[in-house]
Scaffold this motif. Structure first.
Motif, mmCIF file in Angstrom:
data_model
loop_
_atom_site.group_PDB
_atom_site.id
_atom_site.type_symbol
_atom_site.label_atom_id
_atom_site.label_comp_id
_atom_site.label_asym_id
_atom_site.label_seq_id
_atom_site.Cartn_x
_atom_site.Cartn_y
_atom_site.Cartn_z
ATOM 1 N N LEU A 1 0.846 -1.191 0.000
ATOM 2 C CA LEU A 1 0.000 0.000 0.000
ATOM 3 C C LEU A 1 0.886 1.248 0.000
ATOM 4 N N GLY A 2 1.749 1.379 1.010
ATOM 5 C CA GLY A 2 2.712 2.482 1.046
ATOM 6 C C GLY A 2 2.069 3.849 1.214
ATOM 7 N N THR A 3 2.830 4.879 0.869
ATOM 8 C CA THR A 3 2.313 6.251 0.977
ATOM 9 C C THR A 3 1.409 6.540 -0.213
ATOM 10 N N TRP A 4 0.729 7.675 -0.176
ATOM 11 C CA TRP A 4 -0.187 8.059 -1.265
ATOM 12 C C TRP A 4 0.578 8.163 -2.585
ATOM 13 N N GLU A 5 1.787 8.758 -2.546
ATOM 14 C CA GLU A 5 2.558 8.901 -3.788
ATOM 15 C C GLU A 5 2.920 7.516 -4.346
ATOM 16 N N GLU A 6 3.395 6.631 -3.469
ATOM 17 C CA GLU A 6 3.756 5.276 -3.918
ATOM 18 C C GLU A 6 2.545 4.550 -4.500
ATOM 19 N N ALA A 7 1.404 4.692 -3.808
ATOM 20 C CA ALA A 7 0.202 3.983 -4.239
ATOM 21 C C ALA A 7 -0.264 4.499 -5.595
ATOM 22 N N GLN A 8 -0.176 5.829 -5.790
ATOM 23 C CA GLN A 8 -0.556 6.433 -7.061
ATOM 24 C C GLN A 8 0.290 5.848 -8.188
ATOM 25 N N LYS A 9 1.606 5.783 -7.920
ATOM 26 C CA LYS A 9 2.528 5.278 -8.934
ATOM 27 C C LYS A 9 2.237 3.795 -9.239
ATOM 28 N N ALA A 10 2.012 3.023 -8.167
ATOM 29 C CA ALA A 10 1.748 1.591 -8.353
ATOM 30 C C ALA A 10 0.475 1.378 -9.157
ATOM 31 N N ALA A 11 -0.568 2.183 -8.848
ATOM 32 C CA ALA A 11 -1.837 2.039 -9.563
ATOM 33 C C ALA A 11 -1.644 2.331 -11.045
ATOM 34 N N LEU A 12 -0.825 3.352 -11.346
ATOM 35 C CA LEU A 12 -0.580 3.708 -12.746
ATOM 36 C C LEU A 12 0.177 2.594 -13.464
ATOM 37 N N GLU A 13 1.165 2.012 -12.757
ATOM 38 C CA GLU A 13 1.917 0.888 -13.347
ATOM 39 C C GLU A 13 0.977 -0.259 -13.693
ATOM 40 N N GLU A 14 0.103 -0.581 -12.719
ATOM 41 C CA GLU A 14 -0.849 -1.671 -12.916
ATOM 42 C C GLU A 14 -1.767 -1.346 -14.093
ATOM 43 N N ALA A 15 -2.195 -0.089 -14.178
ATOM 44 C CA ALA A 15 -3.090 0.326 -15.258
ATOM 45 C C ALA A 15 -2.396 0.172 -16.612
ATOM 46 N N LYS A 16 -1.093 0.488 -16.648
ATOM 47 C CA LYS A 16 -0.365 0.394 -17.925
ATOM 48 C C LYS A 16 -0.312 -1.050 -18.402
ATOM 49 N N LYS A 17 -0.138 -1.981 -17.452
ATOM 50 C CA LYS A 17 -0.117 -3.400 -17.833
ATOM 51 C C LYS A 17 -1.454 -3.789 -18.469
ATOM 52 N N ILE A 18 -2.538 -3.243 -17.950
ATOM 53 C CA ILE A 18 -3.850 -3.601 -18.495
ATOM 54 C C ILE A 18 -4.060 -2.952 -19.851
ATOM 55 N N THR A 19 -3.692 -1.665 -19.995
ATOM 56 C CA THR A 19 -3.930 -1.005 -21.284
ATOM 57 C C THR A 19 -3.064 -1.613 -22.382
ATOM 58 N N ALA A 20 -1.960 -2.278 -22.022
ATOM 59 C CA ALA A 20 -1.144 -2.938 -23.047
ATOM 60 C C ALA A 20 -1.974 -3.957 -23.818
ATOM 61 N N ASP A 21 -3.007 -4.539 -23.155
ATOM 62 C CA ASP A 21 -3.862 -5.523 -23.820
ATOM 63 C C ASP A 21 -5.131 -4.893 -24.379
ATOM 64 N N MET A 22 -5.249 -3.554 -24.275
ATOM 65 C CA MET A 22 -6.474 -2.899 -24.745
ATOM 66 C C MET A 22 -6.243 -2.231 -26.092
ATOM 67 N N LYS A 23 -7.355 -1.902 -26.770
ATOM 68 C CA LYS A 23 -7.239 -1.317 -28.110
ATOM 69 C C LYS A 23 -7.715 0.129 -28.159
ATOM 70 N N ASN A 24 -8.604 0.529 -27.238
ATOM 71 C CA ASN A 24 -9.177 1.874 -27.278
ATOM 72 C C ASN A 24 -8.088 2.927 -27.116
ATOM 73 N N LYS A 25 -7.972 3.833 -28.117
ATOM 74 C CA LYS A 25 -6.850 4.767 -28.147
ATOM 75 C C LYS A 25 -6.975 5.813 -27.035
ATOM 76 N N ASP A 26 -8.211 6.321 -26.819
ATOM 77 C CA ASP A 26 -8.407 7.349 -25.798
ATOM 78 C C ASP A 26 -7.974 6.839 -24.422
ATOM 79 N N VAL A 27 -8.319 5.592 -24.143
ATOM 80 C CA VAL A 27 -7.962 5.021 -22.840
ATOM 81 C C VAL A 27 -6.448 4.884 -22.723
ATOM 82 N N LYS A 28 -5.827 4.390 -23.792
ATOM 83 C CA LYS A 28 -4.363 4.242 -23.776
ATOM 84 C C LYS A 28 -3.688 5.598 -23.565
ATOM 85 N N ASP A 29 -4.188 6.635 -24.289
ATOM 86 C CA ASP A 29 -3.606 7.971 -24.163
ATOM 87 C C ASP A 29 -3.768 8.506 -22.739
#
Lengths: 221, 295
Positions: free
Chosen positions: A172-200
């Protein structure tokens, strides 16, 4: 003592209540404690998954989808292993649901994938022709509320001792760490997605609701 | 014979008379033993009710309390020192013995369990299923495969198996499309865990890769390009995978279906999750039969 009780019906009633309540407690409490214990290997949800869970609640998925597989062969053939109470130990609240207009989702992460959810949320009939589920296009533009999800995770960690930040567990960590981790996780998911707006949006550091939602659905195993 | 007895007998006679009247009016056939026994039972209830009532009413009228009083006294109400009624005492002892059995054996070993019942049912069903379909004909397998496909596969591959315009593998158009073959040649693959092991990426380049992709996507018909030799080493000259050591690249055979179901697959189109443990061997065979019939 007993003569005194027999002459005082009120205290006699209190005594009877205490005896029966005690018998009830020693029968019910151990069973209850056993059943609500987390199953081995259960980890609390990540911040992104929690944000997805909040969207699941906000958009009332529970009105049509359950998350509880009952011990019947017809059910386990279709949805997977029977649900155990210990699997919901860190879900606050759990989302069993009681109505199945759509299928059960407790183990949907085992048999559906990111790209399928993307197609299905955008236009359900494109993958399931007879589906009556509405499209959830707004999830592709709305931004997920990561902050609330983080606040909830911190709260359950402090108040209920939910095991975040344990070795080999969910960090979980601090708010900054958690924000960064959530974004990393999101990037892994968008790698399998096709919608351009979401990827951007994710590339620009914002997480649309659909990404959090898919993270949550993929984690339902 | 006192007045009470006469009244009681009269009451019993009325009850029996009423019963007979109902039986007559409903045209009930008393030669049927069940009806006859029921009738006798009704008469017995009437007689016993009256008899028992008379006994106790008489007893209340004539009985005198006697015996040795206990020392205890509750607001002037005393209690006789009587022997325990035998029936009650034996039942009480029996309950004690039963409690010990229930505590150590009955509850912990014989208790009902919902999950246990479910497990037994599934085991019995699966055994019967394997037994019935041990030597299933291709027609039955195809039918079974279709119903499995509609439940488990259709959400992604479409009800007709056409892959929903490129959202998943298209089973009606042959094995792999040109783009898929090119993707595999470029990136290699070690997802399906065949005995042959991983396929490295970049085994053919440029025009060679194009020629191979064209040939494989076309169902390996016509003249084989010379560059296919590098594929034939593992997949066999006929592309059928050397008897199950490498993936079959011409058609969906049972080995291929089993490997994909077991491991899932991530390719040019998207991700397929693993279906490990969700289908029995017979069901996997059925699914392979059905997929083979789609092209």
């Amino acid at each position: 003592m007993f003569h005194w009780l027999e002459k005082n019906p009120f205290f006699f009633a209190v005594g009877v209540f205490i005896v029966i309540a005690f018998a009830g407690l020693i029968e019910i409490l151990p069973n209850f404690a056993e059943a609500s214990r987390p199953v081995v290997g259960l980890k609390p949800r990540t911040v992104l998954e929690l944000a997805g869970k909040n969207i699941y609640m906000k958009d009332q998925c529970i009105a049509c989808h359950s998350q509880l597989i009952r011990p019947f062969k017809s059910e386990t053939d279709r949805y997977g292993q029977v649900s155990l109470s210990g699997e919901y130990a860190y879900d606050r609240p759990f989302l069993w649901g009681s109505k199945r207009t759509g299928p059960d989702l407790h183990r949907v992460g085992n048999y559906r994938t990111t790209d399928w959810h993307e197609n299905h949320m955008w236009d359900p009939t494109s993958v399931v022709p007879q589906s009556i589920m509405p499209a959830y296009k707004h999830m592709f533009t709305n931004i997920a509320d990561i902050e609330t999800a983080y606040a909830e995770a911190v709260t359950v960690k402090k108040v209920f001792n939910t095991p975040y930040d344990q070795p080999n567990g969910t960090k979980l960590g601090t708010w900054e760490e958690a924000q960064k981790a959530a974004l990393e996780e999101a990037k892994k998911i968008t790698a399998d997605m096709k919608n351009k707006d979401v990827k951007d949006a994710v590339a620009n550091g914002q997480i649309p609701e659909i990404v959090a939602m898919i993270a949550y659905l993929n984690a339902l195993k | 014979m006192n007045a009470l007895m006469i009244k009681g007998l009269l009451f019993a006679a009325v009850l029996i008379g009423a019963t007979i009247a109902v039986v007559k009016s409903m045209n009930i056939d008393l030669s049927d033993p069940i009806n006859l026994i029921t009738m006798i039972g009704a008469v017995a209830i009437a007689v016993l009710t009256v008899g028992v009532s008379i006994k106790y009413i008489n007893q209340m009228k004539t009985d005198k309390a006697e015996g040795e009083l206990a020392d205890e006294n509750w607001d002037g109400i005393g209690e006789y020192k009587n022997e325990l009624p035998a029936g009650w005492a034996y039942s009480f002892l029996g309950t004690l013995i039963w409690a010990v059995w229930y505590w150590f054996v009955g509850y912990p070993l014989n208790a009902f369990s919902q999950i246990g019942q479910y497990n037994e049912e599934v085991l019995a069903y699966n055994e019967k299923f394997e037994e019935v379909h041990k030597n299933a004909t291709p027609e039955i397998l195809k039918e079974m495969g279709e119903s499995i496909f509609l439940v488990q596969c259709a959400p992604c591959h479409g009800e007709t198996g056409d892959g929903l315009s490129g959202k998943a593998q298209d089973f009606t158009a042959g094995r792999e499309s040109k783009e898929q073959v090119l993707d595999i040649i470029k990136n290699g693959s070690d997802q399906l865990k065949y005995p042959m092991g991983a396929m490295p990426g970049g085994m053919a380049q440029g025009a060679d890769a194009e020629a191979i992709a064209e040939y494989v996507a076309g169902g390996m018909k016509g003249e084989q390009p010379a560059s296919f030799g590098v594929c034939a080493g593992c997949h066999g000259a006929d592309g059928k995978g050397n008897g199950g050591t490498a993936p079959n690249i011409v058609e969906y055979d049972q080995t291929l279906v089993e490997h994909v179901l077991e491991n899932g697959r991530k390719g040019a189109i998207g991700i397929m999750p693993s279906f490990k443990g969700r289908l029995t061997p017979v069901q996997q065979k059925a699914l392979a039969t059905y997929l083979g019939s789609l092209k």
